[in-house]
Scaffold this motif. Structure first.
Motif, PDB file in Angstrom:
ATOM      1  N   GLN A  31      -9.912  -4.438  45.564  1.00  0.00           N
ATOM      2  CA  GLN A  31     -11.264  -4.567  46.082  1.00  0.00           C
ATOM      3  C   GLN A  31     -12.269  -4.325  44.968  1.00  0.00           C
ATOM      4  OE1 GLN A  31     -12.161  -1.885  49.231  1.00  0.00           O
ATOM      5  NE2 GLN A  31     -14.193  -2.741  49.612  1.00  0.00           N
ATOM      6  N   LYS A  32     -13.269  -5.187  44.879  1.00  0.00           N
ATOM      7  CA  LYS A  32     -14.288  -5.023  43.854  1.00  0.00           C
ATOM      8  C   LYS A  32     -15.192  -3.838  44.189  1.00  0.00           C
ATOM      9  CE  LYS A  32     -14.678  -9.643  41.891  1.00  0.00           C
ATOM     10  NZ  LYS A  32     -15.614 -10.710  41.529  1.00  0.00           N
ATOM     11  N   ILE A  33     -15.626  -3.157  43.168  1.00  0.00           N
ATOM     12  CA  ILE A  33     -16.532  -2.028  43.315  1.00  0.00           C
ATOM     13  C   ILE A  33     -17.923  -2.520  42.975  1.00  0.00           C
ATOM     14  CG2 ILE A  33     -17.075   0.275  42.443  1.00  0.00           C
ATOM     15  CD1 ILE A  33     -14.047   0.407  41.692  1.00  0.00           C
ATOM     16  N   VAL A  34     -18.902  -2.237  43.809  1.00  0.00           N
ATOM     17  CA  VAL A  34     -20.206  -2.830  43.616  1.00  0.00           C
ATOM     18  C   VAL A  34     -21.289  -1.846  43.200  1.00  0.00           C
ATOM     19  CG1 VAL A  34     -19.723  -4.712  45.204  1.00  0.00           C
ATOM     20  CG2 VAL A  34     -20.699  -2.597  46.090  1.00  0.00           C
ATOM     21  N   GLN A  35     -20.946  -0.550  43.158  1.00  0.00           N
ATOM     22  CA  GLN A  35     -21.973   0.401  42.758  1.00  0.00           C
ATOM     23  C   GLN A  35     -22.346   0.168  41.294  1.00  0.00           C
ATOM     24  OE1 GLN A  35     -19.379   3.997  43.138  1.00  0.00           O
ATOM     25  NE2 GLN A  35     -20.204   4.497  41.141  1.00  0.00           N
ATOM     26  N   CYS A  47     -25.447   7.597  29.867  1.00  0.00           N
ATOM     27  CA  CYS A  47     -24.765   6.590  29.036  1.00  0.00           C
ATOM     28  C   CYS A  47     -25.508   5.268  29.128  1.00  0.00           C
ATOM     29  CB  CYS A  47     -23.320   6.417  29.479  1.00  0.00           C
ATOM     30  SG  CYS A  47     -22.359   7.938  29.613  1.00  0.00           S
ATOM     31  N   GLN A  48     -26.630   5.163  28.502  1.00  0.00           N
ATOM     32  CA  GLN A  48     -27.417   3.938  28.539  1.00  0.00           C
ATOM     33  C   GLN A  48     -26.611   2.792  27.923  1.00  0.00           C
ATOM     34  OE1 GLN A  48     -30.318   3.657  30.104  1.00  0.00           O
ATOM     35  NE2 GLN A  48     -30.157   5.796  30.696  1.00  0.00           N
ATOM     36  N   GLY A  49     -26.609   1.643  28.610  1.00  0.00           N
ATOM     37  CA  GLY A  49     -25.877   0.491  28.105  1.00  0.00           C
ATOM     38  C   GLY A  49     -24.491   0.353  28.678  1.00  0.00           C
ATOM     39  N   LEU A  50     -24.049   1.289  29.529  1.00  0.00           N
ATOM     40  CA  LEU A  50     -22.728   1.224  30.132  1.00  0.00           C
ATOM     41  C   LEU A  50     -22.828   1.227  31.654  1.00  0.00           C
ATOM     42  CD1 LEU A  50     -20.658   3.813  28.021  1.00  0.00           C
ATOM     43  CD2 LEU A  50     -20.698   1.321  27.752  1.00  0.00           C
ATOM     44  N   ASP A  51     -21.855   0.584  32.289  1.00  0.00           N
ATOM     45  CA  ASP A  51     -21.705   0.664  33.733  1.00  0.00           C
ATOM     46  C   ASP A  51     -20.353   1.271  34.120  1.00  0.00           C
ATOM     47  OD1 ASP A  51     -24.177  -0.532  34.425  1.00  0.00           O
ATOM     48  OD2 ASP A  51     -23.328  -2.514  34.016  1.00  0.00           O
ATOM     49  N   ALA A  52     -19.378   1.208  33.201  1.00  0.00           N
ATOM     50  CA  ALA A  52     -18.028   1.674  33.531  1.00  0.00           C
ATOM     51  C   ALA A  52     -17.338   2.255  32.302  1.00  0.00           C
ATOM     52  CB  ALA A  52     -17.190   0.518  34.088  1.00  0.00           C
ATOM     53  N   VAL A  53     -16.472   3.242  32.555  1.00  0.00           N
ATOM     54  CA  VAL A  53     -15.634   3.827  31.508  1.00  0.00           C
ATOM     55  C   VAL A  53     -14.192   3.777  31.996  1.00  0.00           C
ATOM     56  CG1 VAL A  53     -15.198   5.808  30.030  1.00  0.00           C
ATOM     57  CG2 VAL A  53     -17.530   5.357  30.841  1.00  0.00           C
ATOM     58  N   ILE A  54     -13.329   3.206  31.158  1.00  0.00           N
ATOM     59  CA  ILE A  54     -11.929   2.949  31.520  1.00  0.00           C
ATOM     60  C   ILE A  54     -11.026   3.790  30.621  1.00  0.00           C
ATOM     61  CG2 ILE A  54     -10.151   1.168  31.731  1.00  0.00           C
ATOM     62  CD1 ILE A  54     -12.577  -0.869  31.794  1.00  0.00           C
ATOM     63  N   PHE A 100     -10.905   8.811  40.432  1.00  0.00           N
ATOM     64  CA  PHE A 100     -11.251   7.490  39.912  1.00  0.00           C
ATOM     65  C   PHE A 100     -11.619   6.507  41.014  1.00  0.00           C
ATOM     66  CE2 PHE A 100      -8.768   9.620  36.743  1.00  0.00           C
ATOM     67  CZ  PHE A 100      -9.401   9.293  35.557  1.00  0.00           C
ATOM     68  N   ASP A 101     -12.424   5.516  40.637  1.00  0.00           N
ATOM     69  CA  ASP A 101     -12.765   4.424  41.544  1.00  0.00           C
ATOM     70  C   ASP A 101     -11.657   3.389  41.622  1.00  0.00           C
ATOM     71  OD1 ASP A 101     -15.595   5.174  42.126  1.00  0.00           O
ATOM     72  OD2 ASP A 101     -15.793   4.921  39.964  1.00  0.00           O
ATOM     73  N   LEU A 102     -10.908   3.244  40.544  1.00  0.00           N
ATOM     74  CA  LEU A 102      -9.904   2.192  40.462  1.00  0.00           C
ATOM     75  C   LEU A 102      -8.774   2.629  39.533  1.00  0.00           C
ATOM     76  CD1 LEU A 102      -9.198  -0.866  41.042  1.00  0.00           C
ATOM     77  CD2 LEU A 102     -10.414  -1.397  38.922  1.00  0.00           C
ATOM     78  N   VAL A 103      -7.535   2.330  39.924  1.00  0.00           N
ATOM     79  CA  VAL A 103      -6.366   2.594  39.080  1.00  0.00           C
ATOM     80  C   VAL A 103      -5.550   1.311  38.989  1.00  0.00           C
ATOM     81  CG1 VAL A 103      -4.224   3.903  38.810  1.00  0.00           C
ATOM     82  CG2 VAL A 103      -6.270   5.034  39.754  1.00  0.00           C
ATOM     83  N   LEU A 104      -5.385   0.795  37.777  1.00  0.00           N
ATOM     84  CA  LEU A 104      -4.525  -0.362  37.539  1.00  0.00           C
ATOM     85  C   LEU A 104      -3.358   0.074  36.653  1.00  0.00           C
ATOM     86  CD1 LEU A 104      -6.962  -3.381  36.920  1.00  0.00           C
ATOM     87  CD2 LEU A 104      -5.972  -2.553  39.054  1.00  0.00           C
ATOM     88  N   LEU A 110     -13.830  -4.292  38.606  1.00  0.00           N
ATOM     89  CA  LEU A 110     -14.935  -3.338  38.571  1.00  0.00           C
ATOM     90  C   LEU A 110     -16.292  -4.015  38.773  1.00  0.00           C
ATOM     91  CD1 LEU A 110     -13.783  -1.144  35.551  1.00  0.00           C
ATOM     92  CD2 LEU A 110     -13.995  -0.367  37.923  1.00  0.00           C
ATOM     93  N   GLY A 111     -16.339  -5.317  38.504  1.00  0.00           N
ATOM     94  CA  GLY A 111     -17.593  -6.043  38.631  1.00  0.00           C
ATOM     95  C   GLY A 111     -18.571  -5.740  37.511  1.00  0.00           C
TER      96      GLY A 111
END
Length: 217
Positions: A3-7, A14-21, A142-146, A168-169
């Protein structure tokens, strides 16, 4: 299907980032695989590097890391190639007991998530990752685990980075990927992600501050 995460994070440390993996072994937790085989080799009077190299070859060529073989098949093939005589349970215990979660890393994860950033695990692991989650409660942070074992694809395939970005979108240049293996870092960078090659806590925290100067230690 993931499922895609939309938040989305707006503002924040962290300006310039939306996600950290994050990678798991060697980043979020101590590297149990290689340390475990080091202990097994010492007990059997074997060369640690040679045993670990053989184990990596078996786990990849045999397809265990991609879910195409069972753990039993992995240990049977490794015994056939090395002469190890211990039980599956004794051998796996040496590995799994050494995947000790790093508290300071989970503190960073929790702060990032609380600030509105998407946080995810991208790991070349087997079914052991599920067992480690059951023991330590990893996934809840975590929001997502692959995991390669569930996906049938490892980080040696550069398109896996496209997959996690889609799930992650987020755009590649809005994501930061952290791993302890240079090859994975190189492939992620080629796909457009920002990266940190994890080599130790002090260096990691210095590099993370450059991306997230407002994230409290």
């Amino acid at each position: 299907m993931v499922q895609k995460i939309v938040q989305n994070a707006t503002g924040g440390p962290c300006q310039g980032l939306d996600a950290v993996i994050f990678d798991f072994g060697g980043v979020l937790a101590e590297e149990g695989f290689f340390e475990g085989f080091k202990a097994i080799a010492a007990r059997h009077g074997m060369d640690a590097g040679g045993l670990a190299e053989t184990a990596v070859d078996v786990i990849r060529r045999g397809g265990y890391v991609e879910g195409r073989a069972t753990e039993t098949q992995f240990w049977e093939e490794l015994r056939a190639r090395t002469g190890l005589g211990e039980s599956d349970e004794a051998l796996r215990r040496e590995l799994l007991s050494r995947f000790v979660p790093r508290g300071f890393m989970f503190t960073r994860v929790d702060k990032l998530r609380a600030a509105g950033y998407k946080v995810a695990i991208l790991s070349d692991q087997t079914n052991w990752l599920d067992e480690l989650d059951a023991a330590h409660g990893v996934f809840a942070h975590f929001d997502l685990v692959l995991n390669s074992y569930r996906l049938g694809k490892t980080k040696k395939d550069p398109t896996l980075f496209d997959d996690i970005l889609a799930a992650l979108g987020v755009a590649p240049d809005r994501a930061l990927f952290i791993d302890d293996f240079e090859g994975h870092i190189r492939r992620a960078r080629e796909r457009g992600l920002h990266t940190i090659h994890y080599t130790g806590r002090q260096d990691f925290e210095t590099r993370l501050r450059k991306f997230c100067p407002g994230l409290e230690a």
